[in-house]
Scaffold this motif. Structure first.
Motif, PDB file in Angstrom:
ATOM      1  N   ALA A 238       0.530  -0.897  -0.386  1.00  0.00           N
ATOM      2  CA  ALA A 238       0.008  -0.097   0.411  1.00  0.00           C
ATOM      3  C   ALA A 238       0.828   1.152   0.570  1.00  0.00           C
ATOM      4  O   ALA A 238       1.044   2.247  -0.577  1.00  0.00           O
ATOM      5  CB  ALA A 238      -0.892   0.039   1.273  1.00  0.00           C
ATOM      6  N   ALA A 239       1.325   1.489   0.562  1.00  0.00           N
ATOM      7  CA  ALA A 239       2.920   2.068   1.068  1.00  0.00           C
ATOM      8  C   ALA A 239       3.527   2.390  -0.556  1.00  0.00           C
ATOM      9  O   ALA A 239       3.872   3.572  -0.942  1.00  0.00           O
ATOM     10  CB  ALA A 239       4.439   2.291   2.253  1.00  0.00           C
ATOM     11  N   LEU A 240       4.075   1.513  -1.194  1.00  0.00           N
ATOM     12  CA  LEU A 240       4.578   1.513  -2.255  1.00  0.00           C
ATOM     13  C   LEU A 240       3.741   2.061  -3.472  1.00  0.00           C
ATOM     14  O   LEU A 240       4.128   2.567  -4.044  1.00  0.00           O
ATOM     15  CB  LEU A 240       4.860  -0.290  -2.911  1.00  0.00           C
ATOM     16  N   GLN A 241       2.706   1.632  -3.268  1.00  0.00           N
ATOM     17  CA  GLN A 241       2.083   1.952  -4.295  1.00  0.00           C
ATOM     18  C   GLN A 241       1.682   3.578  -4.147  1.00  0.00           C
ATOM     19  O   GLN A 241       0.546   4.294  -5.749  1.00  0.00           O
ATOM     20  CB  GLN A 241       0.342   1.544  -4.332  1.00  0.00           C
ATOM     21  N   LYS A 242       1.227   3.925  -3.478  1.00  0.00           N
ATOM     22  CA  LYS A 242       1.357   5.886  -3.008  1.00  0.00           C
ATOM     23  C   LYS A 242       2.261   6.874  -3.995  1.00  0.00           C
ATOM     24  O   LYS A 242       2.208   7.768  -3.991  1.00  0.00           O
ATOM     25  CB  LYS A 242       1.109   5.985  -1.720  1.00  0.00           C
ATOM     26  N   LYS A 243       3.813   6.038  -4.050  1.00  0.00           N
ATOM     27  CA  LYS A 243       4.742   6.395  -4.588  1.00  0.00           C
ATOM     28  C   LYS A 243       5.105   6.065  -6.164  1.00  0.00           C
ATOM     29  O   LYS A 243       5.416   6.811  -6.960  1.00  0.00           O
ATOM     30  CB  LYS A 243       6.054   5.875  -3.949  1.00  0.00           C
ATOM     31  N   ALA A 244       4.173   5.282  -6.317  1.00  0.00           N
ATOM     32  CA  ALA A 244       4.845   4.949  -8.059  1.00  0.00           C
ATOM     33  C   ALA A 244       3.178   3.805  -8.233  1.00  0.00           C
ATOM     34  O   ALA A 244       2.308   3.050  -7.568  1.00  0.00           O
ATOM     35  CB  ALA A 244       6.197   3.727  -8.252  1.00  0.00           C
ATOM     36  N   VAL A 245       3.197   3.864  -9.522  1.00  0.00           N
ATOM     37  CA  VAL A 245       3.216   2.903 -10.784  1.00  0.00           C
ATOM     38  C   VAL A 245       3.127   1.102 -10.195  1.00  0.00           C
ATOM     39  O   VAL A 245       3.652   1.245 -10.572  1.00  0.00           O
ATOM     40  CB  VAL A 245       2.009   3.235 -11.585  1.00  0.00           C
ATOM     41  N   VAL A 246       1.995   0.341  -9.349  1.00  0.00           N
ATOM     42  CA  VAL A 246       2.605  -0.280  -9.724  1.00  0.00           C
ATOM     43  C   VAL A 246       1.574  -1.355 -10.945  1.00  0.00           C
ATOM     44  O   VAL A 246       0.732  -1.752 -11.024  1.00  0.00           O
ATOM     45  CB  VAL A 246       1.767  -1.651  -8.419  1.00  0.00           C
ATOM     46  N   LEU A 247       2.354  -2.198 -11.468  1.00  0.00           N
ATOM     47  CA  LEU A 247       2.342  -2.632 -12.874  1.00  0.00           C
ATOM     48  C   LEU A 247       1.654  -4.136 -12.456  1.00  0.00           C
ATOM     49  O   LEU A 247       1.262  -4.493 -13.346  1.00  0.00           O
ATOM     50  CB  LEU A 247       4.127  -2.183 -14.011  1.00  0.00           C
ATOM     51  N   SER A 248       2.643  -4.900 -11.438  1.00  0.00           N
ATOM     52  CA  SER A 248       2.276  -6.212 -11.368  1.00  0.00           C
ATOM     53  C   SER A 248       3.558  -6.832  -9.869  1.00  0.00           C
ATOM     54  O   SER A 248       3.658  -5.618 -10.129  1.00  0.00           O
ATOM     55  CB  SER A 248       2.419  -7.197 -12.285  1.00  0.00           C
ATOM     56  N   VAL A 249       2.705  -7.696  -9.259  1.00  0.00           N
ATOM     57  CA  VAL A 249       3.243  -8.582  -8.368  1.00  0.00           C
ATOM     58  C   VAL A 249       3.697  -9.554  -8.408  1.00  0.00           C
ATOM     59  O   VAL A 249       2.412 -10.290  -8.838  1.00  0.00           O
ATOM     60  CB  VAL A 249       2.446  -7.884  -7.458  1.00  0.00           C
ATOM     61  N   THR A 250       4.477 -10.300  -7.988  1.00  0.00           N
ATOM     62  CA  THR A 250       5.033 -11.701  -8.366  1.00  0.00           C
ATOM     63  C   THR A 250       5.142 -11.829  -6.610  1.00  0.00           C
ATOM     64  O   THR A 250       6.594 -11.429  -6.115  1.00  0.00           O
ATOM     65  CB  THR A 250       6.188 -11.799  -8.916  1.00  0.00           C
ATOM     66  N   TYR A 251       4.795 -12.812  -5.563  1.00  0.00           N
ATOM     67  CA  TYR A 251       5.448 -13.403  -4.690  1.00  0.00           C
ATOM     68  C   TYR A 251       6.508 -14.696  -4.896  1.00  0.00           C
ATOM     69  O   TYR A 251       6.500 -15.737  -4.956  1.00  0.00           O
ATOM     70  CB  TYR A 251       3.688 -13.811  -4.119  1.00  0.00           C
ATOM     71  N   GLU A 252       7.772 -14.053  -3.886  1.00  0.00           N
ATOM     72  CA  GLU A 252       8.240 -15.416  -4.308  1.00  0.00           C
ATOM     73  C   GLU A 252       8.577 -15.871  -2.423  1.00  0.00           C
ATOM     74  O   GLU A 252       8.317 -15.054  -1.666  1.00  0.00           O
ATOM     75  CB  GLU A 252       9.489 -14.731  -4.935  1.00  0.00           C
ATOM     76  N   HIS A 253       9.820 -17.073  -2.700  1.00  0.00           N
ATOM     77  CA  HIS A 253      10.251 -17.239  -1.779  1.00  0.00           C
ATOM     78  C   HIS A 253      10.834 -16.280  -0.612  1.00  0.00           C
ATOM     79  O   HIS A 253      10.149 -16.000   0.634  1.00  0.00           O
ATOM     80  CB  HIS A 253      10.483 -18.288  -1.517  1.00  0.00           C
ATOM     81  N   SER A 254      11.819 -15.850  -1.132  1.00  0.00           N
ATOM     82  CA  SER A 254      11.984 -14.405  -0.258  1.00  0.00           C
ATOM     83  C   SER A 254      11.602 -13.322  -0.388  1.00  0.00           C
ATOM     84  O   SER A 254      12.521 -12.470   0.756  1.00  0.00           O
ATOM     85  CB  SER A 254      13.447 -14.521  -1.221  1.00  0.00           C
ATOM     86  N   GLY A 255      10.224 -13.170  -0.413  1.00  0.00           N
ATOM     87  CA  GLY A 255       9.715 -11.547  -0.359  1.00  0.00           C
ATOM     88  C   GLY A 255       8.403 -11.294  -1.641  1.00  0.00           C
ATOM     89  O   GLY A 255       8.423 -12.316  -2.362  1.00  0.00           O
ATOM     90  N   ILE A 256       8.707 -10.311  -2.480  1.00  0.00           N
ATOM     91  CA  ILE A 256       7.543  -9.680  -2.588  1.00  0.00           C
ATOM     92  C   ILE A 256       8.004  -8.816  -3.341  1.00  0.00           C
ATOM     93  O   ILE A 256       9.028  -7.942  -4.002  1.00  0.00           O
ATOM     94  CB  ILE A 256       6.091  -9.434  -2.327  1.00  0.00           C
ATOM     95  N   LEU A 257       7.937  -9.350  -5.106  1.00  0.00           N
ATOM     96  CA  LEU A 257       8.986  -9.012  -6.296  1.00  0.00           C
ATOM     97  C   LEU A 257       7.744  -8.043  -7.262  1.00  0.00           C
ATOM     98  O   LEU A 257       6.659  -7.988  -7.701  1.00  0.00           O
ATOM     99  CB  LEU A 257       9.661  -9.243  -7.408  1.00  0.00           C
ATOM    100  N   ALA A 258       7.558  -6.459  -6.420  1.00  0.00           N
ATOM    101  CA  ALA A 258       6.571  -5.210  -7.088  1.00  0.00           C
ATOM    102  C   ALA A 258       7.450  -4.677  -9.087  1.00  0.00           C
ATOM    103  O   ALA A 258       8.893  -4.193  -9.182  1.00  0.00           O
ATOM    104  CB  ALA A 258       6.437  -4.554  -6.468  1.00  0.00           C
TER     105      ALA A 258
END
Length: 290
Positions: A238-258
């Motif tokens: 949510a905080a990221l979406q306030k700073k940038a247009v989030v095009l897609s999100v991928t959930y990885e074992h190590s974390g979340i790649l936006a």
């Protein structure tokens, strides 16, 4: 040569809802893509171009004919496949296309078989409409649009709901039609179809024209701005979406790649190659290009 010319087109319904506002662009020979979310005004524009609906103001020329004053002449140039085409389930494929062709004044049964062959439905000419798959029905739909040898083909969401094989087949039919100095106006929300077929496109957003030009020009709007950043928790999204247009999100074992579009250069990571879908999602994201 411009096959379709749209100037200052506005459509307002009786309930005061404005579907289109001051739309202007031109369509040349080849395949032209019209992108936009559901509710963006695409279908209203398609119906106006197909002379099914009249605009509130502005003008449209089809093959040089003004649709308001020369509608009959314009209609002779058009093949139209609406988003939902009503079919008679008990008719055979051949009889249905014969019926639709006759409405255009085409009574030559060989010409009906020719258009069925063009869309790979000749072998199913004797099958009843009610026995066809969704993809086959869409091919029958394009066959009836091709009857009468139109110069301009207007198709509204032709590949929606089709499996990948049928989408490839459909794109091939449209590309083959457009190669002989003819024109296809393809309305869709599927970016891949536009990427594969169209050199030029327009993007509608909330009834207004947001972009018109080449695919390369649209891509350039996102050049150098697409980046991939990692966040640890979903609540950080949510905080990221306030700073940038989030095009897609991928959930990885190590974390979340936006995958984001960094307009202001706030994220110190190298950009990645942009795609047409990146640029389109950006268009739809409520941001404005400078």
């Amino acid at each position: 040569m411009n096959q379709i010319e749209i100037n200052n087109l506005t459509k307002q319904y009786k309930n005061q809802v404005t579907a289109l506002t001051d739309i202007s662009f031109q369509v040349e020979s080849g395949v032209f893509g019209l992108l936009g979310h559901n509710g963006s005004g695409k279908t209203t524009l398609m119906k106006i171009l197909a002379t099914i609906m009249r605009p509130t103001s502005g003008s449209v020329r089809i093959g040089g004919y003004d649709i308001n004053t020369q509608g009959e002449e314009a209609r002779r140039l058009i093949g139209y496949l609406p988003q939902e085409l009503s079919m008679y389930p008990t008719l055979t494929v051949f009889d249905f296309v014969c019926y639709m062709a006759a409405l255009k004044g085409v009574k030559d049964r060989k010409k009906v078989m020719d258009v069925l062959e063009q869309v790979d439905m000749g072998q199913y000419a004797g099958r009843r409409i009610g026995q066809l798959s969704g993809g086959m029905k869409r091919r029958v739909g394009i066959a009836q649009a091709l009857a009468g040898d139109p110069r301009i083909l207007i198709v509204d969401e032709p590949t929606a709901g089709l499996d990948p094989e049928e989408r490839v087949r459909f794109r091939s039919v449209l590309s083959r039609f457009a190669k002989d100095d003819k024109c296809v106006l393809l309305s869709t929300h599927i970016v891949e179809d536009v990427y594969q077929l169209c050199e030029k496109l327009a993007v509608l957003r909330k009834g207004a024209l947001f972009f018109s030009g080449s695919a390369e020009e649209l891509l350039s709007k996102a050049a150098g701005k697409v980046k991939i950043v990692e966040i640890e928790k979903e609540k950080d999204l949510a905080a990221l979406q306030k700073k940038a247009v989030v095009l897609s999100v991928t959930y990885e074992h190590s974390g979340i790649l936006a995958r984001i579009l960094d307009e202001r250069g706030e994220f110190p990571v190298p950009p990645v190659a942009e795609t047409l879908e990146d640029a389109y999602v950006y268009c739809m994201g409520g941001k404005n290009y400078e």
